[in-house]
Every structure is written in structure tokens, then in C-alpha cells.
Design an enzyme around this catalytic site. Structure first.
Site, PDB file in Angstrom:
ATOM      1  N   ASN A 232       2.019   2.950  -2.387  1.00 46.18           N
ATOM      2  CA  ASN A 232       1.067   4.222  -3.432  1.00 46.18           C
ATOM      3  C   ASN A 232       0.750   5.524  -3.253  1.00 46.18           C
ATOM      4  OD1 ASN A 232      -1.112   4.253  -3.030  1.00 46.18           O
ATOM      5  ND2 ASN A 232      -0.952   2.795  -4.833  1.00 46.18           N
TER       6      ASN A 232
ATOM      7  N   GLY B 240       0.195   8.196   0.802  1.00 46.24           N
ATOM      8  CA  GLY B 240      -0.340   8.467   2.377  1.00 46.24           C
ATOM      9  C   GLY B 240       1.066   7.237   3.024  1.00 46.24           C
TER      10      GLY B 240
ATOM     11  N   GLY C 284       1.029  -1.720   0.051  1.00 45.41           N
ATOM     12  CA  GLY C 284       0.160   0.192  -0.084  1.00 45.41           C
ATOM     13  C   GLY C 284       0.459   1.160   0.262  1.00 45.41           C
TER      14      GLY C 284
ATOM     15  N   TYR D 146     -13.698  -2.729  10.831  1.00 39.58           N
ATOM     16  CA  TYR D 146     -12.155  -2.058  11.229  1.00 39.58           C
ATOM     17  C   TYR D 146     -11.594  -2.105  12.155  1.00 39.58           C
ATOM     18  CZ  TYR D 146      -8.474   2.103  10.472  1.00 39.58           C
ATOM     19  OH  TYR D 146      -7.253   2.165  10.475  1.00 39.58           O
TER      20      TYR D 146
ATOM     21  N   GLY E   8       1.964   5.187   3.250  1.00 38.83           N
ATOM     22  CA  GLY E   8       2.786   4.451   3.301  1.00 38.83           C
ATOM     23  C   GLY E   8       4.147   4.982   1.999  1.00 38.83           C
TER      24      GLY E   8
END
Length: 325
Positions: free
Chosen positions: A46, A48, A44, A204, A50
Site C-alpha cells: 500500500n 513505498g 506490504g 531488524y 511495494g
């Protein structure tokens, strides 16, 4: 009228003070470790935190694999990271954590092409507002946030053991603490709120607690090896994650722009846990704002962590030769 103006000024002043306090409270990782000759996988990555994590590793000379689902965004991220760091050893590999086949394809390719793995950052995650299930029979968010990283870690562990000091970083969240005492037998069904309706927020929170329980049990199984694992709460961050919130979206985004952490600030604890020399040999711990914090009370039952592990092996169809003992 004067009272209203005075009240508004007080609110503005308090808001500014809170903003300053938040910014001054953020700790930066302070690690200057060189990563030339090292290899990292960041899921993940790409956007934020990450993306910032991958960017930081690349600046240190690391070979970084952006393991992402969205090819267009990932390739754009690779281009930007290569451009900023002049590190051409940054590549994209397709990985869809909601598909066990995709995970196995990714791991198979990695294990064939790479001799070792030094850092695995299980960063990808999200929240879904529809109770959908994957082709593997798991609730989409449960698989994306937890079961997928569980399988991926199993499949890459042999390469992590080839590193001098392999590190597995599981990005969880404070939401795990708010999950309460979850029913492991009910995780893949239909989490409900007090009104009896499906609760994506509870789903979540459950997955984030699972990330923490996974880390605790994994650390036990890795004891005596050269691989460590830790988990962390990155903070409340102003990222594209906010775009997935269907209710009060504009208000939350407005507040987020002013009070939430930036991706750069939010990535600091991930980078700290992945690189800090102070954490050499440290495993099974929880971190927040670049420091170790006490484990959440609802994650302290070792039997729960063990039971979740056994359930997860069945969900992911872990083969005997893939099991971590």
C-alpha cells in the site's frame, strides 16, 4: 569568516556531486515483459517500494493482489493503481503477517479462488522499537519480517507450481550483512546491544539475514521444479519506513529526502528479480541494483540455513502435508 564561507561552499559542492553520483548509479530493470494472464501477490504494497512494484505489474496487465494489513491505505492504493493503469484486476486482500491465523485465512482464500500464482513478492517488513510478542509467541518483528513470509510461502507453493515459471522474491536488506553471526537459538528472545538493553536494530538485522538464509535453503528444496526464489537489497530508500525511527528522525528524514533513493528507484531490483528473462532458472541468489552480487559471508554456512529452516517449521507449526521437501 571567509574560510567558513569557503568551507560551506565546498561542502555544498561535494553534497551535490554525491547526489548526482547516487542518481546516475541507479540501474533500472529494463524489462518489457507482458504480464497479461499472470497473477501476482505483493505483501506490504500500500506504500513505498511495494506499491511501486504492484503498480508496475498492473501496468503490464497482471492481476495483482495487494496483501496488506491496513485496509484503508490498501484500498486507497488499489484505487490509485486502477486509476493510473486502467487495470481493474487489482484487488486488496487482508493479510497481517504478525498473525498466523491471518496468514492461513489469506492463503486459504487465495487457494480457493485462484488457479495459479506466478509471482510472490515477500516485501512487507518493518522495525519495532518495543520488545513485543505476537499471540503466536514470536517477537513481532521476527514474525512480520521473516516467520510470516516463511509460512505464507509454504501455503502458496502449490499454486506457484501451477505456473509455467513461478517466482518467489524475498526482499531483504544490506542490514542482513550487518547482523553478524547470529545465534539461532536466541533469535526469539531478547536481542541486546553492547549496553545490555533490547536492540530493535539488531532484531531488524537478524530478520533480514533470516530472509536470505530462507531463500538459500528454499532454492535447494525447489531444485528441479518450475519455481525459483531469489533475494535482494533494494537500497536505502526514502519511504514511510523512516517515520518509525524514534531517534534523530528529523535529521534522517532531511538527509533521506536528498540522498536516499525514491520508492521508484528502490523498486527496480524487486521488479528485475521478479520479471527478468535473464533470471529464468536462476535461484538462491542475492541481487543489488539490478545485478547479482556475492552472498554475504555470514549467510554462506549451509548448516545455518538448514537449522533455521527446521526451527522455523516449528515456530510456524508447519503440518506434514505443508512441508517443502
Amino acid at each position: 569568516m571567509v574560510d567558513l564561507i569557503s568551507f560551506s561552499l565546498v561542502l555544498i559542492i561535494l553534497g551535490v556531486i554525491l547526489k548526482i553520483y547516487i542518481k546516475l548509479s541507479v540501474k533500472h530493470n529494463g524489462c518489457y515483459k507482458c504480464l497479461v494472464g499472470k497473477t501476482a501477490v505483493v505483501t506490504g504494497s500500500n506504500t513505498g517500494i511495494g506499491y511501486i512494484t504492484a503498480l508496475d505489474f498492473a501496468k503490464r496487465g497482471c492481476k495483482v493482489i495487494l496483501a496488506c494489513r491496513n485496509k484503508v491505505k490498501a484500498e486507497a492504493a488499489v484505487f490509485e493503481i486502477q486509476k493510473e493503469t486502467n487495470n481493474k484486476n487489482v484487488i486488496y486482500k487482508h493479510l497481517d503477517l504478525s498473525s498466523f491465523k491471518s496468514i492461513r485465512d489469506f492463503a486459504g482464500d487465495f487457494n480457493q479462488m485462484e488457479s495459479k500464482l506466478d509471482i510472490l513478492v515477500n516485501n512487507a517488513g518493518g522495525i519495532g522499537f518495543e520488545n513485543k510478542f505476537t499471540d503466536d509467541g514470536l517477537q513481532v518483528i521476527l514474525q512480520t519480517n521473516y516467520a510470516g513470509p516463511f509460512l505464507l510461502t509454504h501455503l502458496l507453493l502449490d499454486k506457484l507450481k501451477k505456473s509455467e515459471s513461478g517466482r518467489i522474491v524475498n526482499v531483504a536488506a544490506l542490514a542482513g550483512r550487518l547482523a553478524g553471526n547470529i545465534d539461532l537459538n536466541d533469535l526469539n528472545k531478547h536481542p541486546k546491544d553492547a549496553t545490555g538493553f533490547y536492540s530493535p536494530v539488531q532484531t531488524y538485522k537478524n530478520t533480514k539475514l533470516c530472509n536470505i538464509l530462507f531463500t538459500i535453503e528454499l532454492a535447494k528444496k525447489l531444485y528441479g521444479t518450475n519455481v525459483t526464489t531469489n533475494t535482494l537489497h533494494p537500497g536505502i530508500i526514502d519511504t514511510n519506513f523512516l517515520l518509525t525511527i524514534p531517534f534523530f528522525r528529523k535529521l534522517i528524514q532531511f538527509i533521506g529526502k536528498f540522498y536516499f533513493l525514491t520508492p521508484l528507484e528502490g523498486a527496480q531490483t524487486t521488479i528485475y528479480v521478479a520479471l527478468s528473462n535473464d533470471l529464468e532458472g536462476v535461484s538462491g541468489k542475492l541481487f543489488d541494483n539490478c545485478r547479482e552480487v556475492g552472498m554475504y559471508s555470514n549467510a554462506k554456512d549451509p548448516n545455518m540455513a538448514k537449522k533455521l529452516w527446521e526451527i522455523s517449521e516449528k515456530w510456524c507449526k508447519i503440518e506434514e502435508n505443508e512441508k517443502i521437501r
